[in-house]
Design an enzyme around this catalytic site. Structure first.
Site, mmCIF file in Angstrom:
data_model
loop_
_atom_site.group_PDB
_atom_site.id
_atom_site.type_symbol
_atom_site.label_atom_id
_atom_site.label_comp_id
_atom_site.label_asym_id
_atom_site.label_seq_id
_atom_site.Cartn_x
_atom_site.Cartn_y
_atom_site.Cartn_z
ATOM 1 N N GLU A 167 -70.631 42.047 -110.826
ATOM 2 C CA GLU A 167 -70.569 43.273 -111.635
ATOM 3 C C GLU A 167 -71.629 44.308 -111.265
ATOM 4 O O GLU A 167 -72.405 44.765 -112.106
ATOM 5 C CB GLU A 167 -70.639 42.937 -113.125
ATOM 6 C CG GLU A 167 -69.450 42.107 -113.573
ATOM 7 C CD GLU A 167 -69.235 42.059 -115.081
ATOM 8 O OE1 GLU A 167 -69.980 42.733 -115.815
ATOM 9 O OE2 GLU A 167 -68.302 41.361 -115.519
ATOM 10 N N GLU A 375 -63.680 36.057 -114.524
ATOM 11 C CA GLU A 375 -64.164 36.029 -115.902
ATOM 12 C C GLU A 375 -63.156 36.681 -116.826
ATOM 13 O O GLU A 375 -62.441 37.615 -116.443
ATOM 14 C CB GLU A 375 -65.514 36.757 -116.056
ATOM 15 C CG GLU A 375 -66.698 36.023 -115.461
ATOM 16 C CD GLU A 375 -68.028 36.710 -115.718
ATOM 17 O OE1 GLU A 375 -68.243 37.216 -116.835
ATOM 18 O OE2 GLU A 375 -68.845 36.731 -114.784
#
Ligand code: BG6
Length: 488
Positions: A167, A375
């Protein structure tokens, strides 16, 4: 499009779950590991709990892998701790760190579980920060390349799926929250310089992986939060597009096309931003051809045209009490808001399984690369019930609907090769320690009280096991029979 049949998941689909070193391992000062910045945060910044214990996976990894095997896992995505592998600036490789990860990887391989490994997941070693100022200094590019090479050399014979930086987009967008803006006095401009350095680190890792790992594949891990326009008002559509650009598309475009988009170049020009791109940088980035995109997707957001006021970039809900979230209104850019069409978790995250299908379709349409979900997950307040169990039907609902929507995306024609939700055991949340649990296996400890760390299978464990073992056919009951998500 309404599908008449249940989606078929491809043979060999990678069903598993996901974690990150600092959130699960503990043992921060054992086995030769030195501290990471995030450990220090955890000791000073309540409600962080102390990373030095976390889920104590360091001491329980064999038991954890045995539970994964019992569940039927096909894959497990986890990250390596840089300061466990290279504890100091002398670049000496820590044999105990290598031994720990060898133990974990070997146990996974023996159990028939494919390791999917992230090189960097928020845990900047203190020595990199002290010596160079972390991501702010170009010197990190060589250090990161060296660290990546050590990982490929030691684990590349068994690990074939690699992920570069977790991320990166969220680390830049929410710089304060994830600690990347530390030491920067003008984050508005410096974030683009830091981001460029991160892009070079990512690129070096991609290039080295292809050179060193036989049959190795590598991809980035964008945090993907799709933005729906709040209305059909044309200005809201542009607001939503701006939000999409400034929170994720700029990153995805760079990874895939290996050059900065005209959107971001114009944005820099308009805002007098110098990202400090040096000669030769773009040639390095151009060589870093990724193999797939690893997608983290928990929720969606709703975007609109901003008004002229300016609210903070985001006011995350830290209390776990619904309604404690401040949506950003960034004058001249975009505004986000609460989508009335979906429910939220106690941390005000939109629960939107359809956003999974939407995201996969969107990313496929834009980039035409295979994807793996690394995720998605449901954070909840939980403790053992009087019967010594956890009846997490809300998590079963969440995982079922998200997984089903992945199946629908596959049926729509998208190439997805795995679902690794967050998380297998409970682990530390970035901002809420053990108070916000994600696991399908309960870890018996809390932020306030260190307990015996025993593992307990939650109801979702059994449900997921049935789904995996049927390769996505056994949903517990027919999907048509499940009532609409969150309407129970
Ligand atoms: C992801 C991160 O964005 O979100 C994880 O990669 C994180 O590290 C997860 O734990 C859930 O967020 P949080 O704040 O609830 O822990």
């Amino acid at each position: 499009m309404k599908h008449k049949t249940h989606p078929i998941f491809p043979e060999g689909f990678l069903w598993g779950a996901s974690s990150a070193a600092w959130q699960v391992e503990g043992a921060t000062l054992e086995g030769g590991r030195t501290q990471a910045i995030i450990d220090l945060n955890s000791q000073t910044k309540k409600p962080y709990t102390d990373n030095s214990i976390a889920s104590d996976h360091y001491h329980h990894y064999l038991e954890d892998v045995a539970l994964m095997k019992e569940c039927g896992f096909k894959s497990y995505r986890f990250s390596l701790s840089w300061s466990r592998i290279i504890p100091a600036s002398d670049r000496k490789v820590n044999p105990e760190g290598i031994a720990f990860y060898n133990g974990l990887i070997n146990a996974l391989v023996e159990a028939g579980i494919e390791p999917i490994v992230t090189l960097y997941h928020y845990d900047m070693p203190c020595w990199v920060d002290e010596q160079y100022g972390g991501w702010r200094n170009r010197a990190i590019i060589e250090e990161f390349e060296y660290y990546s090479k050590v990982c490929f050399e030691n684990f590349g014979d068994r690990v074939k799926y690699w992920l570069s930086i977790n991320e990166q987009n969220m680390q830049i967008v929410y710089g304060d929250w994830l600690g990347v803006s530390k030491g920067c006095d003008n984050w508005f401009e410096q974030k683009w310089q830091v981001n460029h350095i991160m892009n070079l680190c990512h690129a070096k890792a991609v290039i080295a992986c292809h050179e060193m790992v036989e049959g190795g594949k590598i991809g980035p891990v964008p945090g993907y939060v799709p933005i729906y326009p709040a209305s059909a008002r044309p200005e809201d559509q542009i607001g939503a597009m701006n939000a999409e650009e400034l929170t994720q598309k700029i990153w995805d475009d760079l990874y895939v096309y290996r050059e900065y988009s005209t959107f971001v170049k114009n944005y820099w020009k308009e805002n007098n931003i110098d990202p400090q791109i040096q000669e030769g940088d773009m040639e390095i980035i151009a060589q870093a051809k990724i193999d797939f995109i690893a997608v983290n997707c928990y929720r969606s957001d709703m975007g609109s045209a901003p008004d002229d006021t300016y609210t903070q970039a985001i006011g995350l809900n830290k209390s776990g009490i619904k309604g404690d979230f401040t949506y950003p209104n960034l004058a001249g850019e975009y505004a986000l808001g609460r989508n009335p069409f979906v429910e939220v978790t106690d941390w005000d995250w939109h629960i939107d399984p359809v956003s999974m299908r939407y995201s996969l379709r969107y990313l496929w349409d834009h980039y035409h690369l295979p994807m793996v979900i690394t995720e998605a997950g449901y954070g909840a307040h939980e403790d053992l019930g009087e019967d010594g169990k956890i009846h997490d039907n809300y998590r079963i609902d969440y995982l079922r609907e998200y997984a089903y929507n992945i199946g629908l995306a596959i049926q729509d024609g998208v190439d997805v090769f795995g679902f690794n939700f967050w998380s297998f055991t409970d682990l530390l949340s970035t901002g809420n320690g053990m108070a916000k649990r994600y696991g399908i296996v309960f870890v018996n400890t809390t932020d306030e009280e260190l307990r015996d760390l025993k593992r307990y299978k939650k109801d979702s464990f059994y449900w997921y096991s049935n789904l995996i073992k049927s390769n996505g056919q056994n949903w517990g009951k027919d999907m048509e029979e499940w009532r609409l998500f969150a309407k129970k």
